[in-house]
Design a protein around this motif. Structure first.
Motif, PDB file in Angstrom:
ATOM      1  N   GLU A  67       0.831  -1.208   0.000  1.00 37.90           N
ATOM      2  CA  GLU A  67       0.000   0.000   0.000  1.00 37.90           C
ATOM      3  C   GLU A  67       0.865   1.258   0.000  1.00 37.90           C
ATOM      4  OE1 GLU A  67      -2.657  -0.176   3.309  1.00 37.90           O
ATOM      5  OE2 GLU A  67      -3.881  -1.790   2.455  1.00 37.90           O
ATOM      6  N   ALA A  70       2.498   1.650  -3.511  1.00 39.18           N
ATOM      7  CA  ALA A  70       1.491   2.078  -4.482  1.00 39.18           C
ATOM      8  C   ALA A  70       1.165   3.555  -4.285  1.00 39.18           C
ATOM      9  CB  ALA A  70       0.231   1.232  -4.350  1.00 39.18           C
ATOM     10  N   GLY A  71       1.018   3.964  -3.022  1.00 38.21           N
ATOM     11  CA  GLY A  71       0.722   5.358  -2.727  1.00 38.21           C
ATOM     12  C   GLY A  71       1.855   6.287  -3.103  1.00 38.21           C
ATOM     13  N   THR A  74       2.183   6.614  -6.923  1.00 36.65           N
ATOM     14  CA  THR A  74       1.096   7.435  -7.445  1.00 36.65           C
ATOM     15  C   THR A  74       1.337   8.910  -7.159  1.00 36.65           C
ATOM     16  OG1 THR A  74      -0.510   5.640  -7.170  1.00 36.65           O
ATOM     17  CG2 THR A  74      -1.393   7.881  -7.319  1.00 36.65           C
ATOM     18  N   ILE A 217      -4.721   8.695  -2.954  1.00 34.83           N
ATOM     19  CA  ILE A 217      -3.933   7.826  -2.097  1.00 34.83           C
ATOM     20  C   ILE A 217      -4.799   7.151  -1.041  1.00 34.83           C
ATOM     21  CG2 ILE A 217      -3.253   9.599  -0.433  1.00 34.83           C
ATOM     22  CD1 ILE A 217      -0.495   8.224  -0.364  1.00 34.83           C
ATOM     23  N   LEU A 220      -5.883   3.900  -2.127  1.00 32.58           N
ATOM     24  CA  LEU A 220      -4.893   2.821  -2.104  1.00 32.58           C
ATOM     25  C   LEU A 220      -4.606   2.333  -0.688  1.00 32.58           C
ATOM     26  CD1 LEU A 220      -2.473   4.412  -4.718  1.00 32.58           C
ATOM     27  CD2 LEU A 220      -3.977   2.448  -5.084  1.00 32.58           C
ATOM     28  N   THR A 221      -4.748   3.212   0.286  1.00 37.41           N
ATOM     29  CA  THR A 221      -4.577   2.847   1.689  1.00 37.41           C
ATOM     30  C   THR A 221      -5.359   3.819   2.560  1.00 37.41           C
ATOM     31  OG1 THR A 221      -2.997   2.568   3.516  1.00 37.41           O
ATOM     32  CG2 THR A 221      -2.439   4.199   1.836  1.00 37.41           C
ATOM     33  N   ILE A 266      -8.186   4.086  -9.678  1.00 36.80           N
ATOM     34  CA  ILE A 266      -8.341   4.245  -8.231  1.00 36.80           C
ATOM     35  C   ILE A 266      -9.772   4.675  -7.897  1.00 36.80           C
ATOM     36  CG2 ILE A 266      -7.547   5.503  -6.192  1.00 36.80           C
ATOM     37  CD1 ILE A 266      -4.820   5.783  -7.548  1.00 36.80           C
ATOM     38  N   LYS A 269     -11.812   1.650  -7.918  1.00 35.82           N
ATOM     39  CA  LYS A 269     -11.441   0.883  -6.717  1.00 35.82           C
ATOM     40  C   LYS A 269     -12.148   1.439  -5.480  1.00 35.82           C
ATOM     41  CE  LYS A 269      -7.257  -0.878  -4.404  1.00 35.82           C
ATOM     42  NZ  LYS A 269      -7.569  -0.533  -3.010  1.00 35.82           N
ATOM     43  N   THR A 297      -4.162  -4.982  -3.364  1.00 27.43           N
ATOM     44  CA  THR A 297      -3.088  -3.992  -3.431  1.00 27.43           C
ATOM     45  C   THR A 297      -2.048  -4.361  -4.486  1.00 27.43           C
ATOM     46  OG1 THR A 297      -3.380  -3.472  -1.083  1.00 27.43           O
ATOM     47  CG2 THR A 297      -1.295  -2.822  -2.097  1.00 27.43           C
ATOM     48  N   SER A 300      -3.228  -3.282  -7.808  1.00 28.08           N
ATOM     49  CA  SER A 300      -3.154  -1.820  -7.922  1.00 28.08           C
ATOM     50  C   SER A 300      -1.727  -1.377  -8.214  1.00 28.08           C
ATOM     51  CB  SER A 300      -3.641  -1.164  -6.625  1.00 28.08           C
ATOM     52  OG  SER A 300      -4.970  -1.518  -6.345  1.00 28.08           O
ATOM     53  N   LEU A 301      -0.777  -1.902  -7.443  1.00 26.16           N
ATOM     54  CA  LEU A 301       0.629  -1.530  -7.621  1.00 26.16           C
ATOM     55  C   LEU A 301       1.121  -1.915  -9.009  1.00 26.16           C
ATOM     56  CD1 LEU A 301       3.259  -0.435  -6.455  1.00 26.16           C
ATOM     57  CD2 LEU A 301       3.685  -2.678  -5.444  1.00 26.16           C
TER      58      LEU A 301
END
Length: 333
Positions: A67, A70-71, A74, A217, A220-221, A266, A269, A297, A300-301
């Protein structure tokens, strides 16, 4: 994710130390950084951000580690889009090259403080109103559509926002820069200089970008600690990145499409997550909707990295091809 108080203290202390290094070691003596200097320091900041991700991975496990990465990726990719506006601001205000580091650093510091407030507000909304995920998701999908429609176009002129217009209206401003001073005294009267105005421009412009990046973000988390860290590390390296890619920004012709794809992904998501935590009585009678599985996750990543890689390669290929065509004998170049 259980984050002890000491972890927060250490993280904030590390961020403040990085800011202190910038203020004392880089912008204290005005100079235009070389490409080599910018490259090394950009790598150093990226290395620190990646090292932090490894710590998260080891301490809290692969889910939270994924997470964070990925954040961070991004936020970093969205910050590159911010650089287009920073270039326009610097050009519009005719900031001397040797003073641009100071302008960026103070503007980024302002943005870091304001984004922290945004993050805390977002975390409070999420904790108390599950339906906010619908709002965040819809907003990101709308932003993605607008980004895709913009395509490869970037405005050639920067227009001052309301904050700057109000500042100029309230405070008397000098026409010219006075070295790197923010204020100066003329005939016993205090004036603010264009240096302060352009710092406010950078900070307020980045705050507007936060309207997109903070919901992204959180998609994503939902861990406030990871959201804060990813934002901070992406912002801290922005000054060096500006001087590193200053001459390459025009080559990233497909960046808007890549960012649109990421924001749209996102957004979807977030909507799916909102359905899984649904409490709205007019949606499925207030019951959770789990027909569509949530996006992991890892997916997503992988999607974010793939889109950025394809966007960058396609942009550089198109730019190089146009240069070759333009430089060929008999062309209109």
């Amino acid at each position: 994710m259980d984050v002890p108080v000491w972890a927060w203290i250490v993280t904030v202390a590390a961020i403040l130390a990085m800011l202190a290094i910038d203020y004392v070691g880089h912008v204290r003596t005005p100079h235009a950084p070389t490409l080599k200097e910018s490259a090394w320091w950009s790598l150093a900041y990226v290395a620190v951000a990646l090292l932090f991700g490894v710590v998260v991975l080891v301490a809290w496990g692969p889910t939270y580690g994924g997470e964070y990465f990925a954040g961070y990726i991004t936020e970093k990719s969205l910050s590159v889009d911010n650089l287009f506006v920073f270039v326009l601001i610097m050009t519009s205000f005719r900031v001397p090259r040797e003073h641009q580091q100071r302008v960026l650093l103070i503007g980024i510091t302002i943005a870091l403080v304001l984004r922290t407030i945004f993050i805390l507000a977002g975390a409070a909304l999420i904790a108390n109103f599950a339906w906010i995920f619908y709002v965040f998701g819809a907003f990101l999908i709308w932003t993605a559509i607008a980004q895709a429609r913009a395509g490869t176009d970037h405005d050639d002129e920067y227009s001052e926002n309301a904050v700057l217009r109000l500042t100029r209206k309230i405070f008397p401003t000098t026409d010219d820069y006075v070295e790197h001073r923010l204020t100066t005294t003329i005939d016993g009267k205090r004036y603010i200089t264009p240096m302060l105005i352009v710092m406010i421009a950078i900070g307020s412009a980045d705050l507007l970008f936060a309207v997109d990046s903070i919901p992204a973000i959180f998609g994503l988390t939902q861990e406030t600690y990871l959201v804060f860290a990813a934002n901070a590390f992406s912002l801290l390296g922005l000054r060096q990145l500006y001087f590193l890619v200053d001459g390459l920004l025009d080559r990233l012709v497909f960046l808007n499409y890549g960012l649109a794809a990421i924001l749209g992904f996102i957004g979807v998501k977030l909507v799916i997550h909102a359905l899984h935590t649904n409490e709205l009585p007019f949606v499925n009678g207030g019951e959770h909707v789990e027909a569509i599985p949530e996006i992991p996750t890892a997916v997503s990543l992988s999607f974010i990295v793939m889109v950025l890689a394809v966007t960058t390669v396609a942009s550089l290929y198109k730019s190089r091809r146009e240069e070759r065509v333009g430089a060929s004998p008999g062309s209109d170049a």
